[in-house]
Design a protein around this motif. Structure first.
Motif, short mmCIF file in Angstrom:
data_model
loop_
_atom_site.label_atom_id
_atom_site.label_comp_id
_atom_site.label_asym_id
_atom_site.label_seq_id
_atom_site.Cartn_x
_atom_site.Cartn_y
_atom_site.Cartn_z
N SER A 13 0.84 -1.19 0.00
CA SER A 13 0.00 0.00 0.00
C SER A 13 0.88 1.25 0.00
O SER A 13 2.08 1.19 0.26
CB SER A 13 -0.89 0.01 1.23
N ALA A 14 0.26 2.40 -0.27
CA ALA A 14 1.00 3.66 -0.24
C ALA A 14 1.59 3.88 1.15
O ALA A 14 2.73 4.36 1.29
CB ALA A 14 0.08 4.82 -0.62
N GLU A 15 0.84 3.54 2.17
CA GLU A 15 1.31 3.69 3.55
C GLU A 15 2.55 2.85 3.80
O GLU A 15 3.53 3.30 4.42
CB GLU A 15 0.18 3.27 4.49
N GLU A 16 2.53 1.62 3.29
CA GLU A 16 3.68 0.73 3.44
C GLU A 16 4.86 1.23 2.63
O GLU A 16 6.02 1.12 3.06
CB GLU A 16 3.29 -0.69 3.04
N ILE A 17 4.58 1.78 1.45
CA ILE A 17 5.65 2.36 0.64
C ILE A 17 6.31 3.50 1.40
O ILE A 17 7.54 3.64 1.41
CB ILE A 17 5.10 2.86 -0.71
N LEU A 32 -1.99 10.38 6.41
CA LEU A 32 -2.68 11.68 6.44
C LEU A 32 -2.98 12.16 5.03
O LEU A 32 -4.08 12.68 4.76
CB LEU A 32 -1.81 12.71 7.16
N ALA A 33 -2.04 11.96 4.13
CA ALA A 33 -2.25 12.36 2.73
C ALA A 33 -3.44 11.63 2.12
O ALA A 33 -4.24 12.20 1.37
CB ALA A 33 -1.00 12.09 1.91
N ARG A 170 -0.77 12.01 -6.01
CA ARG A 170 -0.25 12.86 -4.94
C ARG A 170 -0.04 12.13 -3.63
O ARG A 170 0.81 12.52 -2.82
CB ARG A 170 -1.15 14.08 -4.74
N VAL A 171 -0.77 11.04 -3.40
CA VAL A 171 -0.54 10.27 -2.18
C VAL A 171 0.81 9.55 -2.27
O VAL A 171 1.60 9.54 -1.31
CB VAL A 171 -1.67 9.25 -1.96
N LEU A 172 1.10 8.97 -3.42
CA LEU A 172 2.39 8.32 -3.60
C LEU A 172 3.52 9.34 -3.60
O LEU A 172 4.65 9.04 -3.20
CB LEU A 172 2.40 7.51 -4.90
N ALA A 173 3.23 10.56 -4.05
CA ALA A 173 4.24 11.62 -4.00
C ALA A 173 4.65 11.87 -2.56
O ALA A 173 5.83 12.06 -2.25
CB ALA A 173 3.70 12.90 -4.63
N VAL A 174 3.68 11.84 -1.64
CA VAL A 174 3.99 12.00 -0.22
C VAL A 174 4.75 10.79 0.29
O VAL A 174 5.72 10.92 1.05
CB VAL A 174 2.70 12.21 0.61
N ALA A 175 4.35 9.59 -0.12
CA ALA A 175 5.03 8.38 0.33
C ALA A 175 6.50 8.39 -0.05
O ALA A 175 7.37 7.98 0.73
CB ALA A 175 4.34 7.14 -0.26
N LEU A 176 6.79 8.89 -1.25
CA LEU A 176 8.16 8.88 -1.74
C LEU A 176 8.97 10.10 -1.33
O LEU A 176 10.18 10.01 -1.11
CB LEU A 176 8.17 8.76 -3.27
N PHE A 179 5.67 15.52 2.61
CA PHE A 179 5.05 16.82 2.34
C PHE A 179 6.10 17.90 2.10
O PHE A 179 5.86 18.86 1.38
CB PHE A 179 4.16 17.24 3.52
N ARG A 180 7.26 17.75 2.70
CA ARG A 180 8.31 18.74 2.54
C ARG A 180 9.10 18.57 1.25
O ARG A 180 9.93 19.41 0.90
CB ARG A 180 9.29 18.68 3.72
N GLY A 181 8.89 17.48 0.56
CA GLY A 181 9.64 17.20 -0.65
C GLY A 181 9.13 17.99 -1.85
O GLY A 181 8.20 18.80 -1.74
N THR A 182 9.74 17.74 -2.99
CA THR A 182 9.34 18.41 -4.23
C THR A 182 9.18 17.39 -5.35
O THR A 182 9.85 16.36 -5.35
CB THR A 182 10.37 19.47 -4.66
N ILE A 183 8.31 17.70 -6.26
CA ILE A 183 8.09 16.89 -7.46
C ILE A 183 8.21 17.83 -8.65
O ILE A 183 7.42 18.76 -8.78
CB ILE A 183 6.70 16.22 -7.46
N SER A 184 9.19 17.59 -9.49
CA SER A 184 9.42 18.47 -10.64
C SER A 184 9.53 19.93 -10.22
O SER A 184 9.01 20.83 -10.88
CB SER A 184 8.30 18.31 -11.67
N GLY A 185 10.19 20.14 -9.08
CA GLY A 185 10.40 21.49 -8.59
C GLY A 185 9.21 22.10 -7.86
O GLY A 185 9.29 23.22 -7.37
N ARG A 186 8.13 21.37 -7.78
CA ARG A 186 6.94 21.88 -7.10
C ARG A 186 6.81 21.22 -5.73
O ARG A 186 6.92 19.99 -5.62
CB ARG A 186 5.69 21.59 -7.92
#
Length: 272
Positions: A13-17, A32-33, A170-176, A179-186
């Motif tokens: 799951s995303a949580e496990e990831i 939370l995401a 966006r949930v997997l974006a948080v998993a990887l 929330f403080r991270g960035t995706i393609s500079g965003r």
């Protein structure tokens, strides 16, 4: 308003990831995401998390339920929500489940002199050709060398589970990335309408701990060696995460590296 992500079939799951990537803190962020993505809770401009639905319907995991129960009767700061979930018994249960499935293990620090035991063991192995009684000592030194070489929180199966995982929603974006991270500079937090001020309330990842909670960083190996709010993958609290995933965009795959891993779980992870 962003549309909730579609269901995604996967072995983890995303949580496990999130846990495998950066430990308990990242798993808490991911839970939370998922609740935010499903419209079950919301975050105010002041960083307060509150429940949208009071009946608890919509939470799909024990960690999500724990978070929802925190904010059902009163609003709670996002940082505290993540910390509480990362240090909860529900997170401990998730860690045990990952270990049961042999995706994580207890991390061992590598001793600087591990190679000394290896050299002595090899020398004794050669000597044992003519002196068989030395085989006992050979086994002891080689065994010590293997143990002192250390072990990362993520197992081979854990690394395989993360292989090919991308920030496809966006949930997997948080998993990887957290929330403080960035995706393609965003900023990832911006995917949920969070301002930088609110994102900064999320616990910042800590330096990798050797005794991390079952889960690694850069998506795979350091994830398990860390956690992000107080303990690592190998411990019961969240302390990971000097781990950060190597996924750099919504279409890129996560790399491996504690989120702590590890986990650290090694590792750790909460904030980034």
């Amino acid at each position: 308003m962003a549309v909730p992500t579609a269901a995604r079939r996967t072995d983890v799951s995303a949580e496990e990831i999130g846990f495998l990537t950066a430990g308990p803190g990242r798993a808490a962020e991911t839970a939370l995401a998922r609740l935010l993505d499903g419209g079950i809770v919301r975050v105010s401009r002041d960083g307060l998390v509150s429940a949208v639905h009071q009946n608890g319907h919509g939470a799909t995991t024990d960690v999500e339920t724990h978070i929802h129960n925190q904010v059902r009767s009163k609003s709670v700061r996002i940082g505290q929500v993540v910390r509480n979930a990362a240090d909860s018994v529900k997170m401990d249960a998730l860690q045990r489940e990952l270990r049961r499935r042999r995706l994580t293990r207890s991390a061992r620090p590598r001793l600087g002199a591990w190679w000394v035991f290896l050299v002595i063991g090899l020398v004794m192995a050669l000597a044992a050709i003519t002196q068989p009684w030395l085989l006992i000592g050979t086994a002891g030194f080689l065994g010590t060398a293997w143990y002192s070489f250390g072990a990362k929180p993520l197992t081979r199966a854990g690394r395989a589970a993360l292989a090919g995982v991308t920030a496809s929603d966006r949930v997997l974006a948080v998993a990887l990335e957290g929330f403080r991270g960035t995706i393609s500079g965003r900023p990832v937090g911006a995917l949920f309408g969070m301002s930088q001020a609110v994102t900064n309330m999320v616990p910042r990842k800590k330096k990798r701990r050797r005794n991390a909670r079952g889960g690694g960083a850069g998506a795979a190996s350091s994830a398990a060696s860390c956690g992000s709010c107080g303990s690592g993958c190998g411990s019961s609290s969240c302390g990971s995460s000097s781990c950060s995933s190597s996924s750099s965009s919504c279409s890129s795959s996560s790399g491996s590296s504690c989120g702590g891993g590890g986990s650290s779980c090694g590792g750790g992870g909460g904030g980034d």
